[in-house]
Design a protein around this motif. Structure first.
Motif, PDB file in Angstrom:
ATOM      1  N   TYR A  61      -7.070  -1.996  -0.429  1.00  0.00           N
ATOM      2  CA  TYR A  61      -5.916  -2.237  -1.264  1.00  0.00           C
ATOM      3  C   TYR A  61      -5.495  -3.629  -0.596  1.00  0.00           C
ATOM      4  O   TYR A  61      -4.820  -4.463  -1.653  1.00  0.00           O
ATOM      5  CB  TYR A  61      -4.894  -1.275  -1.038  1.00  0.00           C
TER       6      TYR A  61
ATOM      7  N   LEU B 117      -9.399   9.776  -9.745  1.00  0.00           N
ATOM      8  CA  LEU B 117      -8.867   8.860  -9.007  1.00  0.00           C
ATOM      9  C   LEU B 117      -7.399   9.492  -8.510  1.00  0.00           C
ATOM     10  O   LEU B 117      -6.878   9.628  -7.378  1.00  0.00           O
ATOM     11  CB  LEU B 117      -8.714   7.312  -9.051  1.00  0.00           C
TER      12      LEU B 117
ATOM     13  N   GLY C 207      -8.436   3.064   0.188  1.00  0.00           N
ATOM     14  CA  GLY C 207      -7.845   2.872   1.631  1.00  0.00           C
ATOM     15  C   GLY C 207      -7.174   1.630   1.622  1.00  0.00           C
ATOM     16  O   GLY C 207      -7.147   0.826   0.677  1.00  0.00           O
ATOM     17  N   PRO C 208      -6.477   1.478   2.799  1.00  0.00           N
ATOM     18  CA  PRO C 208      -5.512   0.415   2.946  1.00  0.00           C
ATOM     19  C   PRO C 208      -6.180  -1.056   3.195  1.00  0.00           C
ATOM     20  O   PRO C 208      -5.734  -2.058   2.501  1.00  0.00           O
ATOM     21  CB  PRO C 208      -4.765   0.600   4.160  1.00  0.00           C
TER      22      PRO C 208
ATOM     23  N   LEU D 266      -4.565  -6.806  -3.209  1.00  0.00           N
ATOM     24  CA  LEU D 266      -3.322  -7.613  -3.175  1.00  0.00           C
ATOM     25  C   LEU D 266      -3.371  -8.952  -3.012  1.00  0.00           C
ATOM     26  O   LEU D 266      -2.903  -9.883  -3.528  1.00  0.00           O
ATOM     27  CB  LEU D 266      -2.272  -6.998  -1.997  1.00  0.00           C
TER      28      LEU D 266
ATOM     29  N   TYR E 121       0.867  -1.062   0.201  1.00  0.00           N
ATOM     30  CA  TYR E 121      -0.048  -0.034   0.136  1.00  0.00           C
ATOM     31  C   TYR E 121       0.817   1.258   0.107  1.00  0.00           C
ATOM     32  O   TYR E 121       0.656   2.152  -0.834  1.00  0.00           O
ATOM     33  CB  TYR E 121      -1.179  -0.005   1.309  1.00  0.00           C
TER      34      TYR E 121
ATOM     35  N   LEU F 222      -5.980   0.869  -8.445  1.00  0.00           N
ATOM     36  CA  LEU F 222      -5.875   2.265  -8.361  1.00  0.00           C
ATOM     37  C   LEU F 222      -7.184   2.880  -7.464  1.00  0.00           C
ATOM     38  O   LEU F 222      -7.256   3.315  -6.727  1.00  0.00           O
ATOM     39  CB  LEU F 222      -5.797   3.021  -9.664  1.00  0.00           C
ATOM     40  N   VAL F 223      -8.357   2.273  -7.987  1.00  0.00           N
ATOM     41  CA  VAL F 223      -9.545   2.251  -7.195  1.00  0.00           C
ATOM     42  C   VAL F 223      -9.443   1.876  -5.791  1.00  0.00           C
ATOM     43  O   VAL F 223      -9.669   2.683  -4.848  1.00  0.00           O
ATOM     44  CB  VAL F 223     -10.899   1.555  -7.732  1.00  0.00           C
TER      45      VAL F 223
ATOM     46  N   VAL G 201      -6.016  10.857  -4.923  1.00  0.00           N
ATOM     47  CA  VAL G 201      -5.086  10.201  -3.952  1.00  0.00           C
ATOM     48  C   VAL G 201      -4.038  11.107  -3.491  1.00  0.00           C
ATOM     49  O   VAL G 201      -3.107  10.920  -2.497  1.00  0.00           O
ATOM     50  CB  VAL G 201      -4.037   8.894  -4.392  1.00  0.00           C
TER      51      VAL G 201
ATOM     52  N   LEU H 293      -6.651   1.577  -4.232  1.00  0.00           N
ATOM     53  CA  LEU H 293      -5.802   2.264  -3.355  1.00  0.00           C
ATOM     54  C   LEU H 293      -6.351   3.564  -2.974  1.00  0.00           C
ATOM     55  O   LEU H 293      -6.168   4.046  -1.807  1.00  0.00           O
ATOM     56  CB  LEU H 293      -4.623   2.749  -4.515  1.00  0.00           C
ATOM     57  N   ALA H 294      -7.323   4.100  -3.858  1.00  0.00           N
ATOM     58  CA  ALA H 294      -7.989   5.300  -3.551  1.00  0.00           C
ATOM     59  C   ALA H 294      -8.960   5.029  -2.100  1.00  0.00           C
ATOM     60  O   ALA H 294      -9.146   5.963  -1.487  1.00  0.00           O
ATOM     61  CB  ALA H 294      -8.538   5.955  -4.559  1.00  0.00           C
TER      62      ALA H 294
END
Lengths: 124, 132, 253
Positions: free
Chosen positions: B55, A118, B51-52, B59, A54, B45-46, A122, B48-49
């Motif tokens: 994401y 997006l 939050g952890p 992974l 992350y 990317l979605v 971020v 990631l935006a």
């Protein structure tokens, strides 16, 4: 003086140039990208699994150059695919052309817009 | 005596699936793989935006056997794309004249494929070096 | 070589026949002719016309792959009948059809009118960059400048490339590979100044933009003209022209 009526200019170049750019980008770097993000990093082979953690991914997406790279890859790959899939579906006569355009170019356009939003969301 | 009645034979609706057009259709379908890979990155990317937490889910997906097999298939299609892309490339270029003679398209393709492979290799080595 | 022994051997030709006065639609007819080692498909057709059925219609002229008249589908592939030897075909009956994607006039004869109109539409002549009088002497060209367009000038208008093109089959108004090869023959000529004029005739959906780079047109070309290259390099030209026209006086149309 010409006896032939000049045909209306096609707007195909608007789709063909992103198709070509995406095709070239993927031909030059596509195999390495798939290997890195989809095979080596997830399995931890040659690359640490933390490669796409992350924190790392966030730092990459917050870097202006990283943003540009992500936008170029995501948008151009989709526009490349959209052109080829549209033309193939057209060859296959898979449906009314307008529907096929929404399903291909439409998706590429939507993904491009959302990607830009997006990348802004971020932060920097 | 003479009668003109031109007859237009219909095209086979499945011409794209049969030789000699099958290779062309396969080439075009590599676009599906390129687009799917673009979508995989897009969903990353979605997440990631988001939050952890989201994401981590992404992974976990990337590490699943399904994803590994998918990426191996994408890789195979991508390699086919690289080769066919550079086979088509000379068609879109003006005739290259070297020493007063047209430069063979086949040679141009060979050089381009080597350049493409080189670019991917360099990117891979950079990633491995950065990831040390 | 015992002459009698070779004359016994025969070859079967399955020919798509269409006589507009009597036939509702085309149908195959079968013919057997004596086979010889050096026989072309064209000679087999001529033997049929001379000895079996005088009504069989097909075009031919030079017998040496220069005139471009005898193009037809031989075992499903567009080829020149004069240039295709029976001994090089797989054993068994040979299937002969008129060129794909064209309206059939009669038997193996197809309509060429649309193709001729397309050729006329792309200014198939040199439009000098700077007009010269005879007194000013000839237009000079180096061998390298000749090489830039020479292969495109080898086209014999046989239309095999059109029979190979599925996009022409789907859209008969598509300018097509052959006419584009002729366009590039002039656009690539160092003495020519008509590039913009010709580019303006092919910037539409029926122009270069109907092409999907299948590439089969170049494979079947009997003269290695590479019409796919002619179409696709002008796709690049047309794409740049789409944007650069705004920089040209009077070009924003």
């Amino acid at each position: 003086m010409s006896q032939f009526v000049q045909e209306k200019r096609s707007i195909s170049p608007l789709f063909w140039l992103p198709f070509g750019a995406g095709g070239m980008l993927s031909a030059l770097f596509g195999p390495a990208l798939i290997l890195i993000t989809g095979i080596l990093a997830p399995t931890g082979f040659l690359l640490p699994q933390s490669f796409e953690s992350y924190d790392h991914a966030r730092a990459f997406a917050q870097n202006p150059l990283g943003k540009l790279v992500l936008l170029a890859i995501i948008a151009l790959f989709l526009w490349h695919g959209a052109e080829r899939i549209f033309l193939t579906l057209k060859d296959m006569k898979a449906g009314p052309l307008l529907n096929l355009k929404y399903a291909t170019y439409g998706v590429a356009a939507a993904v491009t817009v959302v990607t830009v939003l997006l990348l802004l969301a971020v932060g920097f | 005596m003479s009668e003109r009645r031109p007859y237009r034979r219909p095209m086979s609706p499945t011409w794209w699936a049969n030789p000699p057009y099958r290779a062309y259709t396969l080439r075009e379908l590599t676009g599906v793989a390129v687009a799917i890979y673009g979508l995989v990155l897009f969903f990353g990317l979605v997440c990631l935006a988001l939050g952890p937490g989201a994401y981590d889910g992404y992974l976990a997906f990337l590490r699943s056997p399904f994803s590994i097999v998918l990426h191996l298939l994408l890789l195979a299609a991508m390699v086919y794309h690289v080769v066919t892309w550079f086979e088509t490339l000379p068609k879109t270029q003006p005739k290259l004249i070297v020493d007063g003679k047209p430069f063979p398209a086949k040679k141009m393709t060979d050089i381009a494929i080597k350049v493409g492979a080189g670019c991917s290799l360099v990117l891979l080595l950079i990633a491995i070096w950065v990831g040390r | 070589m015992p002459e009698a022994a070779t004359a016994v051997k025969t070859v079967e030709l399955k020919i798509l026949r269409y006589r507009p006065a009597s036939d509702e639609r085309p149908a195959f007819g079968s013919f057997k002719v004596p086979y010889t080692e050096d026989m072309s498909v064209l000679e087999a057709l001529q033997t049929i016309k001379d000895t079996l059925d005088g009504t069989l219609s097909f075009r031919w002229s030079c017998r040496m792959a220069v005139c471009g008249s005898c193009g037809m589908m031989i075992n499903g592939k567009p080829q020149l009948a004069c240039n295709t030897l029976l001994r090089n075909l797989p054993p068994g009956p040979v299937t002969i059809e008129p060129l794909n994607n064209f309206p059939i006039e009669r038997d193996l004869v197809v309509s060429v009118g649309d193709f001729v109109k397309k050729i006329e539409s792309i200014y198939p002549y040199i439009i000098p960059k700077e007009p010269k009088t005879v007194a000013e002497g000839p237009y000079l060209q180096t061998p390298a400048q000749l090489a830039a367009y020479e292969s495109f000038s080898d086209c014999i208008n046989c239309m095999l490339c059109y029979a190979a093109c599925p996009q022409f089959g789907e859209n008969p108004n598509f300018i097509g590979p052959g006419a584009m090869a002729l366009l590039q023959r002039y656009n690539g000529d160092s003495r020519d100044g008509g590039q913009q004029k010709r580019l303006d005739t092919i910037h539409g959906e029926d122009g270069v933009w109907s092409c999907t780079a299948v590439g089969y047109c170049s494979e079947v070309c009997p003269k290695q003209v590479d019409p796919a290259n002619a179409v696709n390099q002008n796709k690049t030209n047309s794409a740049f022209d789409f944007f650069l026209r705004f920089l040209r006086p009077g070009g924003a149309r």
